[in-house]
Structures are given as C-alpha cells and as structure tokens.
Design a protein around this motif. Structure first.
Motif, PDB file in Angstrom:
ATOM      1  N   UNK A  47       0.841  -1.197   0.000  1.00  0.00           N
ATOM      2  CA  UNK A  47       0.000   0.000   0.000  1.00  0.00           C
ATOM      3  C   UNK A  47       0.878   1.249   0.000  1.00  0.00           C
ATOM      4  N   UNK A  48       1.719   1.362  -1.026  1.00  0.00           N
ATOM      5  CA  UNK A  48       2.719   2.427  -1.050  1.00  0.00           C
ATOM      6  C   UNK A  48       2.074   3.788  -1.325  1.00  0.00           C
ATOM      7  N   UNK A  49       1.182   3.814  -2.292  1.00  0.00           N
ATOM      8  CA  UNK A  49       0.542   5.090  -2.649  1.00  0.00           C
ATOM      9  C   UNK A  49      -0.980   5.007  -2.574  1.00  0.00           C
ATOM     10  N   UNK A  50      -1.504   4.071  -1.798  1.00  0.00           N
ATOM     11  CA  UNK A  50      -2.950   3.893  -1.705  1.00  0.00           C
ATOM     12  C   UNK A  50      -3.537   4.931  -0.748  1.00  0.00           C
ATOM     13  N   UNK A  51      -4.595   5.644  -1.169  1.00  0.00           N
ATOM     14  CA  UNK A  51      -5.125   6.741  -0.334  1.00  0.00           C
ATOM     15  C   UNK A  51      -5.812   6.280   0.945  1.00  0.00           C
ATOM     16  N   UNK A  52      -6.211   5.006   1.024  1.00  0.00           N
ATOM     17  CA  UNK A  52      -7.021   4.556   2.161  1.00  0.00           C
ATOM     18  C   UNK A  52      -6.232   3.838   3.255  1.00  0.00           C
ATOM     19  N   UNK A  53      -4.916   3.727   3.086  1.00  0.00           N
ATOM     20  CA  UNK A  53      -4.135   2.966   4.046  1.00  0.00           C
ATOM     21  C   UNK A  53      -2.875   3.725   4.437  1.00  0.00           C
ATOM     22  N   UNK A  54      -2.371   3.462   5.641  1.00  0.00           N
ATOM     23  CA  UNK A  54      -1.096   4.087   6.030  1.00  0.00           C
ATOM     24  C   UNK A  54      -0.005   3.712   5.036  1.00  0.00           C
ATOM     25  N   UNK A  55       0.746   4.694   4.615  1.00  0.00           N
ATOM     26  CA  UNK A  55       1.761   4.479   3.588  1.00  0.00           C
ATOM     27  C   UNK A  55       3.085   4.052   4.203  1.00  0.00           C
ATOM     28  N   UNK A  56       3.832   3.257   3.458  1.00  0.00           N
ATOM     29  CA  UNK A  56       5.176   2.870   3.882  1.00  0.00           C
ATOM     30  C   UNK A  56       6.234   3.831   3.349  1.00  0.00           C
ATOM     31  N   UNK A  57       5.795   4.953   2.771  1.00  0.00           N
ATOM     32  CA  UNK A  57       6.746   5.952   2.280  1.00  0.00           C
ATOM     33  C   UNK A  57       7.390   6.665   3.470  1.00  0.00           C
ATOM     34  N   UNK A  58       8.714   6.771   3.418  1.00  0.00           N
ATOM     35  CA  UNK A  58       9.471   7.486   4.438  1.00  0.00           C
ATOM     36  C   UNK A  58      10.179   8.653   3.767  1.00  0.00           C
ATOM     37  N   UNK A  59       9.847   9.861   4.200  1.00  0.00           N
ATOM     38  CA  UNK A  59      10.470  11.044   3.625  1.00  0.00           C
ATOM     39  C   UNK A  59      11.944  11.128   4.041  1.00  0.00           C
ATOM     40  N   UNK A  60      12.725  11.816   3.256  1.00  0.00           N
ATOM     41  CA  UNK A  60      14.140  12.016   3.582  1.00  0.00           C
ATOM     42  C   UNK A  60      14.275  12.665   4.953  1.00  0.00           C
ATOM     43  N   UNK A  61      15.148  12.113   5.765  1.00  0.00           N
ATOM     44  CA  UNK A  61      15.477  12.612   7.103  1.00  0.00           C
ATOM     45  C   UNK A  61      14.326  12.528   8.106  1.00  0.00           C
ATOM     46  N   UNK A  62      13.224  11.908   7.700  1.00  0.00           N
ATOM     47  CA  UNK A  62      12.146  11.625   8.644  1.00  0.00           C
ATOM     48  C   UNK A  62      12.515  10.340   9.407  1.00  0.00           C
ATOM     49  N   UNK A  63      12.099  10.252  10.660  1.00  0.00           N
ATOM     50  CA  UNK A  63      12.435   9.072  11.462  1.00  0.00           C
ATOM     51  C   UNK A  63      11.249   8.116  11.496  1.00  0.00           C
ATOM     52  N   UNK A  64      11.509   6.877  11.109  1.00  0.00           N
ATOM     53  CA  UNK A  64      10.532   5.788  11.180  1.00  0.00           C
ATOM     54  C   UNK A  64      10.669   5.131  12.553  1.00  0.00           C
ATOM     55  N   UNK A  65       9.557   5.016  13.259  1.00  0.00           N
ATOM     56  CA  UNK A  65       9.575   4.365  14.572  1.00  0.00           C
ATOM     57  C   UNK A  65       8.346   3.487  14.729  1.00  0.00           C
ATOM     58  N   UNK A  66       8.539   2.323  15.299  1.00  0.00           N
ATOM     59  CA  UNK A  66       7.408   1.466  15.637  1.00  0.00           C
ATOM     60  C   UNK A  66       7.851   0.484  16.712  1.00  0.00           C
ATOM     61  N   UNK A  67       6.858  -0.081  17.422  1.00  0.00           N
ATOM     62  CA  UNK A  67       7.191  -0.957  18.546  1.00  0.00           C
ATOM     63  C   UNK A  67       6.114  -2.028  18.697  1.00  0.00           C
TER      64      UNK A  67
END
Length: 348
Positions: free
Chosen positions: A320-340
C-alpha cells in the motif's frame, strides 16, 4: 537476569554472534546478529516444563539452505510488492523478482541475510540487545542510505519488546517486521492447527491470484477470518473459503487492527497452557499459518511440515505504497521511522 554471549557460526569470514538472555522468571531467548534472528524462545508450560516455542536452527548452514525467514527481521519492506516495482515522485524503482513476478520481503538479499552490528546493555530488570545496519543507496533497488536500528528488550515480566527505528537521506519506502514462527506446544510436539487465535479485527485485505493485497477490505463477519472471539487455526485450513484456498489452505492475510497497545492479538495453546499476548502501534498484522512450509529438512530433529508454526507479522499493510485509504510505507528524507511491538509470554 543473565546473558551468555557466544559465536553461532561464521559467514564470509565474519563471526556471527549469539546472545542468550535468561530472565529471573524462567524465560530464555536466544538471538544472533545474522538477520537479527530469534533462534529460540524457551518458556514454561503449565506443568513447569521449559521448552522452545519458535522454529529455528542450530547452524548457519541450515539457515542459509533451508530457512523460510525463521525468526528474522524483514526489510526494507515486509510482504509482497506488486510487479517488484514502485514509484516515488514520478521515478520508478525496480526490485528483485523473488516471488514470481513480485518482490517478497525486500528481496533475496534483504535484512534477513545481513550481519548486523550488535551490542548489549544490561539493566536490573531488563536487557537490551541493539542491532544496527546501514542499507546503502540502491541496495536491492531501494533508494536512500537507510540507517536501521532494532532493539530487542527482554525483561523480568517475561516480555519481549521489539523497537524499530530507521532514517534515510532520500525519500524511500520502509515497512519492517519480525518473522518468528510460533508453536506453543513446546519443542514442536504438535502442529499449530489447534492453536487458538484472537484478533481485534473487523476486516482483512483481499489477495489476488499472486497473493498481492488488492486494497479491498473484506469483512470478517460470518467467515473463518473472524477471530474476534477466538478461533482455532484448523478451521481456516479446512475451509472452502476462496481466500483460504488461494494461499494453500490457511491464512496469509493482512488483518486491519481495531485497537493498538490493548492486547489486540492473543495466541494460546490450551494443551500446554501457554499464551502470547501481542500489543503493537502498527495498523495491521499479517497472519501466516505456514501453508508453504516444505518437508525436505528437519527442524532440530522434527520433520518440517505445513502448519508447524505460524507468524504474526505486525506492520503497515503490504503493497500500500501510494494507496489513499491505508497508512503508507513511504518514508520522507530525514524523517524518522519508529514502531514498537510487545510480546508477553504467560499461561492461560
């Protein structure tokens, strides 16, 4: 708490380290810095027997030759990517096709096949194992130099907490998970067909003929996908539902979670009395019931077979990389990805 450090094996002239952590309450976890693989989790059953509840091997050769992602960290992207390609800002990126025409779990040389840097921090009631890896720009076709950190925290409450962090110098996609196969019977005495699963989920993603999520949410109501009050795995394996038959008899589907950090996933085995409660901040869990496990090798003396273990892969919905109805897995430059994600090992 106690830590035992050792050498698991070697790969390309580099030693693979192992860490075994023992809690004060009778849990033992062993992991290695090849793929951040969890090789063993020993917990007690209701009779007090300490036994292993995950699928894994004791040698590097077995992991290299046979492992269907046992216990490892998956990246850069979990699940299947349609046509092994994606587009960001008008630029198309081609990935390895390692699952028919699609990309699976980031490619054949994904994070599961890397030797990570590792270090250990010992505190009074918990131990942290920190794994770090830098995925260079263009590795397996993905843009950006991606710095990744995964921390396994094991504590005296018999909990495993997996914390993920990533940062890229270019816009990219990231969707990480752990791919442990659980079997609560202990030392693989039985398959997981009579394990009982509860999911706080009203809907799952439909798969197409190549097992790619279509983006259509199917309601679980009235189907073998309804785990809201608990259901045994064999019911899906034996079902005639077209979606269970599509994946080889069972489940290999993303379930959308109704809740986060509220014991939204529970797996239990009534015969052994063992139970796992999983809490996550992710929107989705992929349930995979080992439908494609092959039988030409042994797992610590037990013949591998279908449904010998199941995975509960917390993540964003795959593809669901560019799907409008779901959280995207796109990570912007210098943005921090976090999950637990937290796994609590208890008894019924």
């Amino acid at each position: 708490m106690e830590v035992i450090e050792g050498v698991f094996g070697s790969l390309n002239g580099r030693n693979v380290k192992s860490y075994t952590i023992k809690t004060d309450n009778g849990m033992e976890l062993t992991c290695i810095d090849y793929g951040c693989i969890i090789t063993k989790i020993n917990v007690r059953d209701r009779e007090g027997n300490l036994e292993n509840i995950v699928l894994g091997f004791d040698t590097m050769d077995e992991y290299i030759n046979y492992s269907p992602y046992f216990g490892c960290i998956i990246g850069r992207t979990a699940g299947r990517t349609e046509n092994a390609s994606f587009e960001l800002d008008g630029v198309s990126y081609e990935l390895p096709k390692n699952d028919g025409i699609n990309n699976l779990h980031g490619g054949p040389h994904g994070f599961h096949n890397a030797i990570w840097d590792s270090s250990i921090e010992i505190q009074e009631n918990e131990i942290n194992i920190t794994f770090s890896y830098t995925s260079p720009d263009g590795e397996e076709g993905f843009p950006g130099n991606l710095q990744v950190t995964v921390i396994y925290t094991i504590n005296n409450a018999n909990e495993l907490i997996i914390s993920y962090r990533a940062k890229s110098d270019k816009k990219t996609i990231v969707n990480l998970t752990n791919h442990s196969y659980f079997n609560l019977s202990g030392n693989l005495k039985r398959t997981v067909l009579h394990h009982e699963l509860m999911l706080k989920s009203d809907g799952f993603l439909e798969l197409d003929s190549s097992l790619i999520p279509t983006g259509k949410v199917l309601p679980v109501e009235g189907t073998v996908f309804d785990f809201r009050k608990g259901r045994q795995i064999w019911q899906g394996v034996e079902s005639e539902h077209p979606q269970t038959k599509l994946v080889g008899g069972g489940y290999d589907h993303p379930f959308l979670l109704n809740a986060n950090n509220q014991k939204e996933i529970t797996l239990l085995d009534r015969e052994s009395g063992r139970k796992i409660e999983i809490e996550t901040d992710e929107p989705c869990v992929v349930l995979y019931t080992g439908n494609m496990l092959e039988d030409h090798y042994e797992i610590r003396g037990t013949q591998s077979q279908k449904h010998l273990g199941l995975c509960l892969e917390t993540q964003k919905p795959p593809n669901m990389i560019n799907h409008p109805n779901f959280p995207s897995s796109v990570l912007e430059a210098n943005q921090v990805y976090r999950t637990k994600t937290k796994y609590s090992f208890t008894l019924i």
